[in-house]
Write a protein that holds these residues in place. Structure first.
Motif, PDB file in Angstrom:
ATOM      1  N   ALA A  74      37.669  41.613  39.189  1.00  9.14           N
ATOM      2  CA  ALA A  74      38.700  40.756  38.606  1.00  9.14           C
ATOM      3  C   ALA A  74      39.764  40.402  39.634  1.00  9.14           C
ATOM      4  N   ALA A  75      40.152  41.387  40.437  1.00  3.48           N
ATOM      5  CA  ALA A  75      41.154  41.136  41.474  1.00  3.48           C
ATOM      6  C   ALA A  75      40.598  40.253  42.588  1.00  3.48           C
ATOM      7  N   LEU A  76      39.347  40.511  42.977  1.00  3.19           N
ATOM      8  CA  LEU A  76      38.760  39.744  44.073  1.00  3.19           C
ATOM      9  C   LEU A  76      38.528  38.283  43.695  1.00  3.19           C
ATOM     10  N   GLU A  77      38.329  38.011  42.424  1.00  6.23           N
ATOM     11  CA  GLU A  77      38.172  36.621  42.002  1.00  6.23           C
ATOM     12  C   GLU A  77      39.443  35.818  42.276  1.00  6.23           C
TER      13      GLU A  77
ATOM     14  N   GLN B 255      30.167  44.615  53.368  1.00  4.43           N
ATOM     15  CA  GLN B 255      29.386  45.601  52.626  1.00  4.43           C
ATOM     16  C   GLN B 255      30.283  46.661  52.009  1.00  4.43           C
ATOM     17  N   LEU B 256      31.311  47.057  52.723  1.00  3.38           N
ATOM     18  CA  LEU B 256      32.252  48.035  52.158  1.00  3.38           C
ATOM     19  C   LEU B 256      32.931  47.461  50.920  1.00  3.38           C
ATOM     20  N   ARG B 257      33.249  46.173  50.963  1.00  2.00           N
ATOM     21  CA  ARG B 257      33.851  45.531  49.787  1.00  2.00           C
ATOM     22  C   ARG B 257      32.883  45.562  48.619  1.00  2.00           C
TER      23      ARG B 257
ATOM     24  N   THR C 169      32.921  47.376  44.522  1.00  2.00           N
ATOM     25  CA  THR C 169      33.096  46.340  43.499  1.00  2.00           C
ATOM     26  C   THR C 169      32.012  46.458  42.434  1.00  2.00           C
ATOM     27  N   SER C 170      32.376  46.990  41.305  1.00  2.00           N
ATOM     28  CA  SER C 170      31.435  47.092  40.186  1.00  2.00           C
ATOM     29  C   SER C 170      31.377  45.754  39.451  1.00  2.00           C
ATOM     30  N   PRO C 171      30.176  45.323  39.015  1.00  2.00           N
ATOM     31  CA  PRO C 171      30.052  44.062  38.280  1.00  2.00           C
ATOM     32  C   PRO C 171      30.977  44.049  37.056  1.00  2.00           C
ATOM     33  N   ASN C 172      31.759  42.998  36.926  1.00  2.00           N
ATOM     34  CA  ASN C 172      32.665  42.810  35.785  1.00  2.00           C
ATOM     35  C   ASN C 172      33.732  43.899  35.680  1.00  2.00           C
TER      36      ASN C 172
END
Length: 273
Positions: free
Chosen positions: A243-246, A229-231, A235-238
Protein backbone atom coordinates in the motif's frame (compact mmCIF):
# COMPACT_ATOMS: atom_id res chain seq x y z
CA UNK A 1 49.35 1.06 0.96
CA UNK A 2 52.42 3.17 0.21
CA UNK A 3 54.94 0.33 0.14
CA UNK A 4 57.92 2.24 1.55
CA UNK A 5 56.82 5.61 0.18
CA UNK A 6 55.85 8.82 1.95
CA UNK A 7 52.73 10.95 1.91
CA UNK A 8 52.06 14.61 2.62
CA UNK A 9 48.50 15.36 3.75
CA UNK A 10 47.54 18.96 3.07
CA UNK A 11 44.56 19.66 5.30
CA UNK A 12 43.60 17.49 8.26
CA UNK A 13 39.99 18.41 8.94
CA UNK A 14 37.16 15.88 9.13
CA UNK A 15 37.87 14.23 5.78
CA UNK A 16 41.65 14.40 5.98
CA UNK A 17 41.63 13.24 9.58
CA UNK A 18 39.35 10.31 8.78
CA UNK A 19 41.65 9.19 5.97
CA UNK A 20 44.76 9.53 8.13
CA UNK A 21 43.16 7.51 10.92
CA UNK A 22 42.20 4.86 8.38
CA UNK A 23 45.77 4.64 7.08
CA UNK A 24 47.24 4.34 10.55
CA UNK A 25 44.66 1.72 11.52
CA UNK A 26 45.70 -0.30 8.48
CA UNK A 27 49.32 -0.31 9.54
CA UNK A 28 50.83 2.72 7.86
CA UNK A 29 53.80 3.96 9.86
CA UNK A 30 53.41 7.46 11.25
CA UNK A 31 56.89 8.38 10.03
CA UNK A 32 55.68 7.90 6.45
CA UNK A 33 53.20 10.76 6.81
CA UNK A 34 53.45 14.51 7.29
CA UNK A 35 50.60 17.01 7.70
CA UNK A 36 50.40 20.62 6.61
CA UNK A 37 47.50 22.32 8.37
CA UNK A 38 47.06 25.68 10.14
CA UNK A 39 45.72 23.72 13.13
CA UNK A 40 48.79 21.49 13.37
CA UNK A 41 49.30 22.38 17.03
CA UNK A 42 45.66 21.79 18.02
CA UNK A 43 45.01 19.13 20.71
CA UNK A 44 43.14 16.86 18.28
CA UNK A 45 46.35 16.51 16.25
CA UNK A 46 48.33 15.12 19.20
CA UNK A 47 47.29 11.46 18.76
CA UNK A 48 48.68 11.57 15.22
CA UNK A 49 51.91 13.21 16.39
CA UNK A 50 52.22 10.59 19.12
CA UNK A 51 52.28 7.97 16.36
CA UNK A 52 55.21 9.65 14.63
CA UNK A 53 53.35 11.85 12.15
CA UNK A 54 55.06 15.19 11.48
CA UNK A 55 52.55 18.06 11.70
CA UNK A 56 53.38 21.62 10.64
CA UNK A 57 51.30 24.75 10.19
CA UNK A 58 52.81 25.76 6.84
CA UNK A 59 54.70 24.07 4.03
CA UNK A 60 57.88 26.05 4.74
CA UNK A 61 57.97 24.49 8.22
CA UNK A 62 58.20 20.97 6.83
CA UNK A 63 61.40 19.08 7.59
CA UNK A 64 63.54 19.41 4.48
CA UNK A 65 64.47 15.73 4.73
CA UNK A 66 60.85 14.70 4.17
CA UNK A 67 60.33 14.11 0.44
CA UNK A 68 56.72 13.07 -0.29
CA UNK A 69 55.99 10.53 -2.99
CA UNK A 70 52.27 11.32 -2.74
CA UNK A 71 50.57 14.59 -1.83
CA UNK A 72 46.88 14.58 -0.94
CA UNK A 73 44.97 17.85 -0.94
CA UNK A 74 42.02 17.84 1.49
CA UNK A 75 41.38 21.57 1.92
CA UNK A 76 38.61 23.99 0.95
CA UNK A 77 38.64 25.05 -2.74
CA UNK A 78 39.41 28.67 -1.88
CA UNK A 79 42.45 27.64 0.17
CA UNK A 80 44.14 25.71 -2.61
CA UNK A 81 44.04 28.70 -4.98
CA UNK A 82 46.50 30.63 -2.84
CA UNK A 83 48.92 27.76 -2.12
CA UNK A 84 48.95 25.38 -5.07
CA UNK A 85 52.03 26.82 -6.77
CA UNK A 86 54.05 26.16 -3.59
CA UNK A 87 54.00 22.49 -4.52
CA UNK A 88 55.51 22.84 -8.00
CA UNK A 89 58.91 21.59 -6.88
CA UNK A 90 57.38 18.31 -5.71
CA UNK A 91 55.75 17.84 -9.11
CA UNK A 92 59.15 18.21 -10.73
CA UNK A 93 60.48 15.56 -8.34
CA UNK A 94 57.82 13.11 -9.54
CA UNK A 95 55.30 13.24 -6.69
CA UNK A 96 51.74 12.07 -7.38
CA UNK A 97 48.97 14.49 -6.41
CA UNK A 98 45.59 13.32 -5.13
CA UNK A 99 42.74 15.75 -4.67
CA UNK A 100 39.51 15.42 -2.71
CA UNK A 101 38.67 19.07 -3.42
CA UNK A 102 35.23 19.58 -4.92
CA UNK A 103 35.07 21.54 -8.16
CA UNK A 104 38.79 21.53 -8.95
CA UNK A 105 39.42 19.78 -12.26
CA UNK A 106 42.62 18.01 -13.19
CA UNK A 107 43.35 20.89 -15.57
CA UNK A 108 43.60 23.22 -12.54
CA UNK A 109 46.44 21.15 -11.13
CA UNK A 110 48.17 20.74 -14.50
CA UNK A 111 48.00 24.50 -15.08
CA UNK A 112 49.52 25.26 -11.68
CA UNK A 113 51.88 22.32 -11.18
CA UNK A 114 52.93 21.65 -14.76
CA UNK A 115 51.50 19.60 -17.62
CA UNK A 116 53.70 16.66 -16.64
CA UNK A 117 52.29 16.47 -13.09
CA UNK A 118 50.70 13.14 -12.12
CA UNK A 119 47.22 13.93 -10.78
CA UNK A 120 44.37 11.81 -9.45
CA UNK A 121 41.06 13.53 -8.79
CA UNK A 122 38.75 11.85 -6.30
CA UNK A 123 35.23 12.36 -4.98
CA UNK A 124 34.62 10.77 -1.56
CA UNK A 125 31.53 11.29 0.57
CA UNK A 126 30.97 11.99 4.26
CA UNK A 127 30.49 8.37 5.46
CA UNK A 128 34.25 8.18 4.96
CA UNK A 129 34.36 9.60 8.49
CA UNK A 130 33.21 6.18 9.75
CA UNK A 131 35.12 4.17 7.09
CA UNK A 132 31.91 3.56 5.12
CA UNK A 133 32.54 6.04 2.34
CA UNK A 134 32.25 5.75 -1.42
CA UNK A 135 35.09 7.26 -3.44
CA UNK A 136 35.45 7.52 -7.20
CA UNK A 137 38.79 8.28 -8.85
CA UNK A 138 40.00 9.62 -12.19
CA UNK A 139 43.67 9.88 -13.16
CA UNK A 140 45.41 11.89 -15.85
CA UNK A 141 47.73 10.29 -18.39
CA UNK A 142 50.82 10.92 -16.25
CA UNK A 143 49.78 8.43 -13.54
CA UNK A 144 51.20 4.93 -13.91
CA UNK A 145 49.19 1.82 -13.11
CA UNK A 146 51.32 1.17 -10.03
CA UNK A 147 50.70 4.71 -8.80
CA UNK A 148 46.98 4.41 -9.52
CA UNK A 149 46.85 1.22 -7.46
CA UNK A 150 48.47 2.96 -4.49
CA UNK A 151 46.08 5.90 -4.78
CA UNK A 152 43.13 3.53 -4.78
CA UNK A 153 44.55 1.75 -1.76
CA UNK A 154 44.80 5.04 0.11
CA UNK A 155 41.18 5.90 -0.59
CA UNK A 156 40.04 2.36 0.23
CA UNK A 157 41.08 3.06 3.82
CA UNK A 158 37.78 4.92 4.26
CA UNK A 159 35.40 2.76 2.23
CA UNK A 160 34.62 1.47 -1.25
CA UNK A 161 36.26 2.74 -4.45
CA UNK A 162 35.57 2.86 -8.19
CA UNK A 163 37.32 4.36 -11.22
CA UNK A 164 35.68 6.65 -13.77
CA UNK A 165 36.10 6.44 -17.54
CA UNK A 166 35.81 10.22 -17.99
CA UNK A 167 36.36 13.15 -15.65
CA UNK A 168 33.04 14.78 -16.51
CA UNK A 169 31.27 11.82 -14.88
CA UNK A 170 32.25 13.33 -11.52
CA UNK A 171 29.31 15.75 -11.79
CA UNK A 172 26.84 12.86 -11.86
CA UNK A 173 28.76 11.09 -9.11
CA UNK A 174 28.42 14.23 -7.01
CA UNK A 175 24.66 14.08 -7.49
CA UNK A 176 24.43 10.42 -6.48
CA UNK A 177 27.05 9.60 -3.84
CA UNK A 178 28.69 12.94 -3.08
CA UNK A 179 25.48 14.65 -2.02
CA UNK A 180 23.59 11.39 -1.51
CA UNK A 181 24.11 11.06 2.27
CA UNK A 182 22.12 14.27 2.76
CA UNK A 183 19.20 12.72 0.86
CA UNK A 184 19.25 9.73 3.19
CA UNK A 185 19.38 11.94 6.26
CA UNK A 186 16.43 13.90 4.93
CA UNK A 187 14.59 10.63 4.27
CA UNK A 188 15.05 9.79 7.96
CA UNK A 189 13.65 13.22 8.86
CA UNK A 190 10.63 12.75 6.60
CA UNK A 191 9.97 9.22 7.81
CA UNK A 192 10.04 10.41 11.42
CA UNK A 193 7.67 13.28 10.66
CA UNK A 194 5.32 10.86 8.91
CA UNK A 195 5.31 8.80 12.11
CA UNK A 196 4.43 11.89 14.14
CA UNK A 197 1.66 12.69 11.67
CA UNK A 198 0.35 9.15 12.19
CA UNK A 199 0.15 9.68 15.95
CA UNK A 200 3.54 8.58 17.34
CA UNK A 201 5.53 10.58 19.93
CA UNK A 202 8.29 12.58 18.23
CA UNK A 203 11.19 10.89 20.04
CA UNK A 204 9.92 7.40 19.28
CA UNK A 205 9.17 8.28 15.66
CA UNK A 206 12.73 9.57 15.17
CA UNK A 207 14.24 6.48 16.77
CA UNK A 208 12.14 4.21 14.55
CA UNK A 209 13.12 6.18 11.45
CA UNK A 210 16.83 6.41 12.24
CA UNK A 211 17.14 2.74 13.10
CA UNK A 212 15.12 1.65 10.09
CA UNK A 213 17.22 3.69 7.67
CA UNK A 214 20.57 2.61 9.13
CA UNK A 215 19.46 -1.02 9.51
CA UNK A 216 18.14 -1.21 5.96
CA UNK A 217 21.44 0.22 4.72
CA UNK A 218 23.40 -2.42 6.58
CA UNK A 219 21.13 -5.16 5.25
CA UNK A 220 21.70 -3.86 1.73
CA UNK A 221 25.46 -3.85 2.29
CA UNK A 222 25.58 -7.41 3.63
CA UNK A 223 23.02 -9.02 1.33
CA UNK A 224 23.76 -10.59 -2.03
CA UNK A 225 20.31 -9.49 -3.24
CA UNK A 226 19.74 -6.35 -5.29
CA UNK A 227 17.77 -3.43 -3.80
CA UNK A 228 14.84 -4.43 -5.99
CA UNK A 229 14.88 -7.98 -4.66
CA UNK A 230 15.18 -6.83 -1.07
CA UNK A 231 12.14 -4.62 -1.63
CA UNK A 232 10.20 -7.58 -3.04
CA UNK A 233 11.26 -9.71 -0.10
CA UNK A 234 9.50 -7.44 2.40
CA UNK A 235 6.42 -6.72 0.29
CA UNK A 236 3.52 -9.07 0.90
CA UNK A 237 0.77 -9.06 -1.77
CA UNK A 238 -2.01 -6.63 -0.75
CA UNK A 239 -0.18 -5.92 2.51
CA UNK A 240 0.82 -2.73 4.27
CA UNK A 241 4.15 -2.34 2.48
CA UNK A 242 2.50 -2.70 -0.92
CA UNK A 243 0.00 0.00 0.00
CA UNK A 244 2.83 2.38 0.84
CA UNK A 245 4.87 1.47 -2.23
CA UNK A 246 1.93 2.17 -4.52
CA UNK A 247 2.27 5.78 -3.38
CA UNK A 248 6.07 5.93 -3.55
CA UNK A 249 6.25 4.17 -6.94
CA UNK A 250 3.49 6.16 -8.62
CA UNK A 251 4.27 8.27 -11.69
CA UNK A 252 4.62 11.31 -9.43
CA UNK A 253 6.29 9.37 -6.63
CA UNK A 254 9.86 9.07 -5.39
CA UNK A 255 11.72 8.23 -8.62
CA UNK A 256 10.99 11.42 -10.57
CA UNK A 257 11.71 13.52 -7.48
CA UNK A 258 15.03 11.73 -6.90
CA UNK A 259 16.01 12.08 -10.56
CA UNK A 260 15.32 15.81 -10.40
CA UNK A 261 17.36 16.12 -7.21
CA UNK A 262 20.39 14.30 -8.65
CA UNK A 263 20.16 16.34 -11.86
CA UNK A 264 20.09 19.57 -9.83
CA UNK A 265 23.17 18.53 -7.84
CA UNK A 266 25.04 17.47 -10.98
CA UNK A 267 24.17 20.79 -12.66
CA UNK A 268 25.45 22.74 -9.67
CA UNK A 269 28.64 20.64 -9.60
CA UNK A 270 29.21 21.55 -13.25
CA UNK A 271 28.68 25.23 -12.47
CA UNK A 272 31.14 25.14 -9.56
CA UNK A 273 33.78 23.59 -11.81
Amino acid sequence: MLNNGTLLLVGCGKMGGAMLQGWLDRGLEGAQVAIVDPSAKAPYMQPFVDKGVQAVEALEDLDGAFKPDYILFAVKPQMIDATITSYQSYAKQGAVFLSVIAGKKISFFEDNLGSDAAVVRTMPNTPAAVSRGMTVLYANKNVSQAQADICEGLMAAVGETAWLDAENQIDAVTGVSGSGPAYIFYLAECLAQAGVDAGLPKELAQKLADTTVSGAGELLRLSDDSPSQLRVNVTSPNGTTQAALEVLMADDGLQPVMSKAVAAAAKRSKELS
